[in-house]
Enzyme design. Structure first.
Site, PDB file in Angstrom:
ATOM      1  N   SER A  62       1.017  -1.273  -0.126  1.00  0.00           N
ATOM      2  CA  SER A  62       0.060   0.315  -0.069  1.00  0.00           C
ATOM      3  C   SER A  62       0.987   1.191  -0.043  1.00  0.00           C
ATOM      4  O   SER A  62       2.064   1.193  -0.476  1.00  0.00           O
ATOM      5  CB  SER A  62      -0.998   0.060   1.187  1.00  0.00           C
ATOM      6  N   ASN A  63       0.519   2.397   0.413  1.00  0.00           N
ATOM      7  CA  ASN A  63       1.204   3.473   0.612  1.00  0.00           C
ATOM      8  C   ASN A  63       0.386   4.429   1.646  1.00  0.00           C
ATOM      9  O   ASN A  63      -0.359   3.881   2.450  1.00  0.00           O
ATOM     10  CB  ASN A  63       1.171   4.469  -0.992  1.00  0.00           C
TER      11      ASN A  63
END
Ligand code: PMT
Length: 403
Positions: free
Chosen positions: A210-211
């Protein structure tokens, strides 16, 4: 001033020295054609008299739940519903704390809890009180409920300390309300699709790629659009915040493919789409259905595949009457990368934020943007709160002309 003519303003005054300035505020509002109902906390009356305020507003000031000698009951619900804007000025540390925590022990906070109007609070207190972690936390909490904080100014305070804590001047509070009413309903009749937050791409049932996106920027855009009267659908990746505006439809998604499916299902009916989500560029082709065990297996080789480009997919489907806006999150070659993305994804406008700018990008409450238009303009904005940035973006969208 036509922006305020005919509007119903509840002005809540609390017990701080800046209360004396509210006489000017009431005068400005009434002169501009607003109807003003003043509610005072008991302490506020130590700083300015109800007689002054009822004379200026033309309405009896309300302070208690009952008028003892007549037995008249003042309905906080009716007052809350009557208001087009609910302004607390000055807002002391104590009242901010009560508002943030729902302590409904006076007429003002009870009416605040009952209102459906947009709320503004203009804090005023001594420098150290203003910096105290509990005050800062309460202000953050109120912002998350959608309360618009009119930041106090810096200068000499009643204690003779110098710093941030002076209630903003009545003229500035008036301008803030005027701006708010000028903008409200300017997007009525428009349907808007907004994406926000990150996506998560599963590796196995316990791990993902993810981020750092928190959804703050996209949620701020959704809130501002809803305040302006748009019908908003927010396609939201996995974040732990929600918009406070009750009118926003939320579609929760996790992966890029889910986000694409949600966007495709509604894009046809959208007049405007703003792609603010930080979509993971890759997902895992060889994802495991069981937890990959650390001890037994060799270091896993993740096989990555490209995720669909949601903005580009919508860009291909876009009709001449639709507006598609993208974001560009950059670390270098900002202008040329943003221009390239605008072209490749068939966007009408792109909002660039750079991780090189302090206070911009992921997680912060602020952002610093440059808007690039198809006409080749680059409009640079200073560092602002994400709510203000959202307003700038919507103003820029309103200026887009269809071919
Ligand atoms: O959520 P916050 O913590 O408040 O942070 C805000 C933000 C930094 C996430 C936001 O301001 C922002 O920059 N969003 C876009 C992030 C991004 O993915 O930028 P990009 O340059 O990689 O992508 C360009 C555009 O294509 C974006 O509109 C993006 O939504 C879109 N895109 C990207 C990849 C993909 N597979 N599909 C897409 O639609």
């Amino acid at each position: 001033m036509d922006c305020i003519r005919g509007k119903h303003i509840v002005l809540g005054i609390t017990g701080g020295i800046a209360a004396y300035k509210t006489a000017t505020l009431v005068r400005l509002l009434v002169k501009a054609g607003a109807e003003v109902q003043v509610i005072m906390t008991p302490n506020a009356k130590e700083f300015i008299t109800p007689v002054t305020l009822s004379t200026l507003s033309g309405k009896p000031v309300i302070s208690e739940f009952f008028t003892a000698n007549t037995g008249q009951w003042h309905s906080h619900v009716d007052l809350g519903l009557w208001a087009d804007a609910f302004v607390v000025a000055p807002a002391t540390a104590s009242t901010l704390a009560k508002m943030a925590n729902g302590v409904a022990d006076n007429m003002l906070v009870t009416s605040y809890l009952s209102t459906r109007a947009t709320v503004f609070a203009a804090p005023a207190m001594d420098f150290d009180m203003m910096q105290h972690p509990s005050t800062l936390r309460n202000i953050e909490q109120l912002k998350s409920y959608g309360v618009n904080i009119i930041e106090p100014a810096e200068g000499e305070l009643a204690s003779h300390l110098v710093g941030k804590g002076r209630m903003e001047e009545p003229e500035k509070i008036f301008d803030t309300l005027c701006d708010f009413f000028s903008r409200s309903q300017t997007m009525k009749g428009k349907t808007m699709l907004i994406t926000a937050g990150p996506t998560r791409e599963k590796i196995d049932p316990v791990r993902y790629i993810s981020n750092y996106s928190t959804g703050k920027m996209g949620i701020a855009i959704a809130e501002e659009a809803a305040k302006r009267g748009a019908e908003v659908t927010l396609v939201l990746g996995p974040v732990d915040r929600r918009p406070s505006h009750a009118g926003i439809t939320i579609i929760d998604v996790e992966s890029a493919n889910e986000m694409l499916a949600a966007c495709e299902s509604i894009f046809d009916h959208a007049d405007i789409a703003v792609m603010c989500a930080a979509v993971a560029d890759y997902s895992v082709a060889n994802r495991e259905d069981r937890k990959i065990k650390r001890e037994k297996s060799a270091i896993p080789n993740l096989e990555l595949v490209k995720n669909p480009d949601i903005a580009a997919t919508l860009g291909r489907a876009k009709q001449p009457n639709q507006i598609l806006v993208g974001f560009a999150l950059e670390t270098d070659n900002e202008a040329s990368n943003a221009a390239d993305k605008m072209e490749r994804k068939n966007l009408d406008m792109i909002v660039m934020n750079s991780l090189r700018d302090k206070g911009a990008g992921f997680g912060t409450d602020t952002n610093k943007i440059t808007i690039f238009t198809k006409e080749g303009d680059a409009i640079r904005y200073p560092l602002k709160s994400k709510n203000e940035v959202a307003a700038d973006i919507l103003d820029a969208i309103s200026n887009i002309k269809h071919e």
